[in-house]
Design a protein around this motif. Structure first.
Motif, mmCIF file in Angstrom:
data_model
loop_
_atom_site.group_PDB
_atom_site.id
_atom_site.type_symbol
_atom_site.label_atom_id
_atom_site.label_comp_id
_atom_site.label_asym_id
_atom_site.label_seq_id
_atom_site.Cartn_x
_atom_site.Cartn_y
_atom_site.Cartn_z
ATOM 1 N N ASP A 105 18.607 -5.421 -3.886
ATOM 2 C CA ASP A 105 17.747 -6.451 -3.302
ATOM 3 C C ASP A 105 17.223 -5.931 -1.971
ATOM 4 O O ASP A 105 17.974 -5.303 -1.205
ATOM 5 N N GLN A 106 15.963 -6.205 -1.713
ATOM 6 C CA GLN A 106 15.349 -5.758 -0.467
ATOM 7 C C GLN A 106 14.333 -6.802 -0.022
ATOM 8 O O GLN A 106 13.526 -7.271 -0.826
ATOM 9 N N VAL A 107 14.396 -7.152 1.257
ATOM 10 C CA VAL A 107 13.410 -8.036 1.868
ATOM 11 C C VAL A 107 12.927 -7.330 3.123
ATOM 12 O O VAL A 107 13.724 -7.061 4.037
ATOM 13 N N VAL A 108 11.629 -6.997 3.153
ATOM 14 C CA VAL A 108 11.102 -6.212 4.266
ATOM 15 C C VAL A 108 9.703 -6.668 4.667
ATOM 16 O O VAL A 108 8.969 -7.245 3.864
ATOM 17 N N ASP A 109 9.375 -6.363 5.900
ATOM 18 C CA ASP A 109 8.011 -6.444 6.404
ATOM 19 C C ASP A 109 7.571 -5.019 6.670
ATOM 20 O O ASP A 109 8.327 -4.226 7.263
ATOM 21 N N VAL A 110 6.374 -4.694 6.221
ATOM 22 C CA VAL A 110 5.833 -3.359 6.460
ATOM 23 C C VAL A 110 5.185 -3.357 7.838
ATOM 24 O O VAL A 110 4.307 -4.174 8.125
ATOM 25 N N ASP A 111 5.638 -2.445 8.695
ATOM 26 C CA ASP A 111 5.134 -2.374 10.060
ATOM 27 C C ASP A 111 4.240 -1.168 10.310
ATOM 28 O O ASP A 111 3.599 -1.076 11.349
ATOM 29 N N LYS A 112 4.190 -0.234 9.366
ATOM 30 C CA LYS A 112 3.346 0.951 9.524
ATOM 31 C C LYS A 112 1.884 0.491 9.602
ATOM 32 O O LYS A 112 1.392 -0.196 8.700
ATOM 33 N N PRO A 113 1.175 0.831 10.685
ATOM 34 C CA PRO A 113 -0.172 0.289 10.914
ATOM 35 C C PRO A 113 -1.146 0.472 9.742
ATOM 36 O O PRO A 113 -1.831 -0.481 9.358
ATOM 37 N N LEU A 114 -1.221 1.657 9.160
ATOM 38 C CA LEU A 114 -2.160 1.882 8.068
ATOM 39 C C LEU A 114 -1.857 0.957 6.888
ATOM 40 O O LEU A 114 -2.760 0.364 6.293
ATOM 41 N N LEU A 115 -0.590 0.813 6.554
ATOM 42 C CA LEU A 115 -0.225 -0.030 5.419
ATOM 43 C C LEU A 115 -0.458 -1.506 5.707
ATOM 44 O O LEU A 115 -0.783 -2.278 4.808
ATOM 45 N N ARG A 116 -0.335 -1.892 6.959
ATOM 46 C CA ARG A 116 -0.639 -3.281 7.326
ATOM 47 C C ARG A 116 -2.140 -3.547 7.156
ATOM 48 O O ARG A 116 -2.534 -4.598 6.673
ATOM 49 N N ARG A 117 -2.973 -2.567 7.543
ATOM 50 C CA ARG A 117 -4.421 -2.733 7.395
ATOM 51 C C ARG A 117 -4.818 -2.820 5.920
ATOM 52 O O ARG A 117 -5.798 -3.472 5.578
#
Length: 148
Positions: A105-117
């Motif tokens: 199980d994994q719950v994450v927020d992506v913080d890498k700028p390119l992936l956020r865009r």
């Protein structure tokens, strides 16, 4: 809805005893030996390390994983993650007939700028990328368990 927030669950049925599977999963520094998408693991201390992963899509994620729970009796390994992704991940290893069920199980927020865009147009690709990484991890672990 935060398009950079993800919740994943993967189930791996494995033909090995739970204690054997747990022993492999509790050694993340060995993951690159059997999981091709885990490119590097650098231990910082007994409970913390930096992992670099890359699946099919042409980007890497690097994050620090800090152990928050290690419970061999319950079959649970859990980490908090920070870096290109922030959140938590947990392995739960339980008996499954003659073998083992490993639940990730994994719950994450992506913080890498390119992936956020690219969060909205890329969401389906990112989820597929994760699914492919997990499938490759299961195949790699099966081969690794056969060898030990």
């Amino acid at each position: 809805m935060d398009w950079s927030h993800y919740r994943f669950c993967s189930l791996w049925s494995l033909p090995a005893p739970p204690a054997t599977v747990y022993a492999v999963l509790e050694r993340p520094e060995d993951y690159p030996r059997w999981w091709p998408q885990v490119r590097a693991v650098t231990r910082l201390d007994d409970t913390t390390g930096v992992l670099t992963i890359r699946s099919v899509l042409p980007y890497e994620l690097s994050f620090t994983a800090r152990q928050t729970r290690r419970d061999p009796a319950a079959g649970v390994l859990e980490v908090a993650m920070s870096g290109d992704i922030t959140g938590w991940a947990r392995w739960t290893v339980t008996p499954d007939g003659p073998g083992t069920l490993a639940r990730y199980d994994q719950v994450v927020d992506v913080d890498k700028p390119l992936l956020r865009r690219l969060a909205v147009p890329g969401r389906l690709l990112f989820r597929t990328n994760h699914r492919l990484m997990m499938a490759a991890g299961r195949r790699g672990l099966l081969r690794y368990l056969e060898a030990v």
